[in-house]
Motif scaffolding. Structure first.
Motif: not given
Length: 557
Positions: A117, A120-121, A124, A126, A129, A364, A435
């Motif tokens: 993850m 992704f954070q 995009y 928090n 994600s 995450n 996102k």
């Protein structure tokens, strides 16, 4: 109901060996934490990135060759409605390892990520994600349920106790040693488990094949003796479904945090790739015993065994055919060794799945979103609490059905349909995604998968597809490769919506573009160069250097 005391002793000895290994590995983990100059939590999650190459190969292979794989292979071969031709696990897992080595090892290791993850954070933010983490968490929980169901079913057959009680005992043991030492406990217990499984199951194969109640499996492969031939059939019209099943397991596997946990735990990219290639060879080899045992079970006259009639399939116990075969087709002393080996193979994945889900929850979700000032000690505590909660949820689900193959497929199904497009885009198409596209893709994937339905879990099949066949119970038998279609549609949706959002942003002007860094990074390359030059200028300023290192600005000036 009499307890099987020899079987209880066999499983008990195995559990003690595993717990002892877990305790030893937890001490090693604590020593590594003291040596670690970085984050202590990384020792728990990725073993300090210095796991021995041989241990890495063992834990990677053991993670995939677990309960769902071993018991699921035997179940499919034994099931007269399926057969060997539908046992896609061995070839699919081998493909999965090769794809992972070729395309995903280098990207995930290039920035020293800790979990799947993290990118992704980084891309995009928090909030998005966290939403994308939901299907990943569901996939892990279903995987845990699959393994605990297999483990509980095995112990239930051996000890002659109820399945819920067996699931509870097995879950407690797995959770306990996973809590002790994180990845080190998981990895080193995997070495023991894989060795026991390799020796134990291959030991049982000759005895099962020579059982007086079993016919020649080569004859039963193509001839109907006690049930349909175990080789199975694959009609031309079913080819789409078969390909869908292979791709489901081959590409769905790249979305599991457990895979990346092992890839990130090695010291170099080369070691990580060697780990994957070795796993690609070992996974099919270790699946052979369960395939043979499933074929022997399909060639057996169960009325002549101590199991009696009706057969396991007629009693709805196909999912437990492997431990049933070990208990009723082998001599007692061989059966005890085989049961320990089977328990080893089953438990070798549950610890990995528990640590996988807990690592992402701790890092995450808790650290990056809920409490950003959390200390390393607090993060480790959250990871351990998450291990317990995930084990609890998985155990609860494991008590709801006896089909191991069901949880195995549904878990991979969720990740393949919903997460494979996201993982592919984040690593290889990130220049053209943002996102808005990621969220739209997830919504489309969930909507389509819900409309296609899944009758085995009570989800109605509302959406008609090409080549559907209506069964006697009114449900649709899907021949169209709908999972792969959903995956491809989702990728298209992510790219299309992302580009549409960029165009809308450009029309609203540079001011709106600057309000969203994700979109601004996607407008023409000229802007990227300008931003990069500006960033380089800012980073060269002593004020910014002081701020980035946490020193006093006045002192630095």
């Amino acid at each position: 109901m009499a307890v099987n005391w020899p079987g209880l002793l066999s499983i008990g000895v195995f559990y003690m060996i595993v717990l002892g290994t877990g305790i030893w590995a937890s001490r090693k983990s604590k020593r590594e934490e003291k040596k670690c100059t970085g984050n202590r939590s990384e020792v728990t999650m990725v073993g300090g990135r210095n796991l021995n190459i041989w241990v890495s190969i063992f834990t990677m292979t053991a993670t995939w060759v677990g309960g769902g794989y071993i018991l699921g292979n035997a179940e499919v071969v034994y099931d007269p409605t399926k057969g060997l031709v539908w046992a896609t696990g061995p070839i699919a897992f081998s493909i999965n390892m090769i794809i992972g080595a070729l395309f995903f090892v280098t990207p995930i290791r290039s920035k020293n990520y800790v979990t799947l993850m993290d990118p992704f954070q980084e891309k995009y933010g928090n909030t998005v994600s966290a939403v994308l983490f939901i299907p990943a968490l569901i996939g892990d929980i279903l995987w845990i349920a699959c393994i605990l169901g297999a483990l509980g079913g095995t112990v239930s057959v051996v000890m002659d106790i109820s399945s819920p009680l067996a699931v509870s005992i097995s879950a407690s043991v797995a959770v306990l040693y996973t809590l002790m030492g994180g990845l080190y406990s998981v990895a080193y217990t995997d070495v023991i488990q894989l060795t026991l499984m390799l020796l134990g199951l291959w030991l049982c194969v000759p005895f099962i094949l020579t059982s007086p109640t079993s016919a020649n499996i080569t004859v039963a492969a193509v001839t109907k003796l006690y049930q349909e031939p175990w080789l199975g059939t694959l009609e031309l019209e079913q080819s789409g479904r078969w390909i869908d099943d292979v791709l489901l397991l081959a590409f769905g596997g790249i979305c599991y945090q457990a895979f990346y946990q092992r890839v990130l735990s090695t010291a170099t990219d080369a070691q990580a790739k060697i780990t994957c290639y070795a796993g690609a060879v070992l996974c099919p080899f270790l699946g052979i015993p369960s395939l043979i045992i499933g074929a022997a079970a399909a060639s057996t006259n169960w009325n002549q065994t101590t199991y009696g009639s009706p057969s396991p399939f007629e009693q709805g116990k196909s999912g437990m055919i492997l431990p049933i075969a070990l208990q009723h087709l082998c001599p007692v002393f061989v059966s005890l060794v085989g049961m320990g080996a089977l328990a080893a193979s089953v438990m070798s994945s549950v610890d990995s799945a528990l640590l996988s889900a807990a690592s992402q929850l701790g890092r995450n979700i808790f650290k990056n979103i809920i409490y950003k000032q959390a200390s390393e000690k607090t993060i480790i505590l959250v990871v351990k609490v998450s291990i317990f909660l995930c084990g609890l949820m998985g155990a609860g689900l494991a008590m709801t059905t006896s089909s191991i193959h069901l949880f195995w497929i549904v878990s991979a199904d969720v990740l393949y349909s919903m997460m494979t497009p996201q993982v592919t885009c984040i690593f290889y198409l990130s220049k053209w995604t943002n996102k808005y596209g990621a969220l739209s893709g997830l919504v489309v994937a969930v909507l389509l998968r819900a409309l296609v339905g899944e009758p085995v879990i009570g989800l109605p099949d509302l959406l008609p597809l090409p080549w559907d066949k209506i069964q006697d119970d009114g449900h649709r038998y899907r021949l169209f490769p709908f999972r792969t279609a959903i995956m491809l549609i989702t990728i298209g949706t992510i790219l299309l919506v992302s580009q549409l959002a960029v165009r809308l942003c450009e029309k609203r002007g540079k001011r709106d573009a600057k309000a969203d860094p994700n979109l601004h990074a996607m407008v023409p390359l000229r802007m990227d160069v300008e931003e990069q030059e500006k960033l380089n200028t800012e980073q060269s300023c002593p004020c910014n250097e002081a701020m980035s290192t946490g020193t006093n600005v006045e002192d630095s000036l």
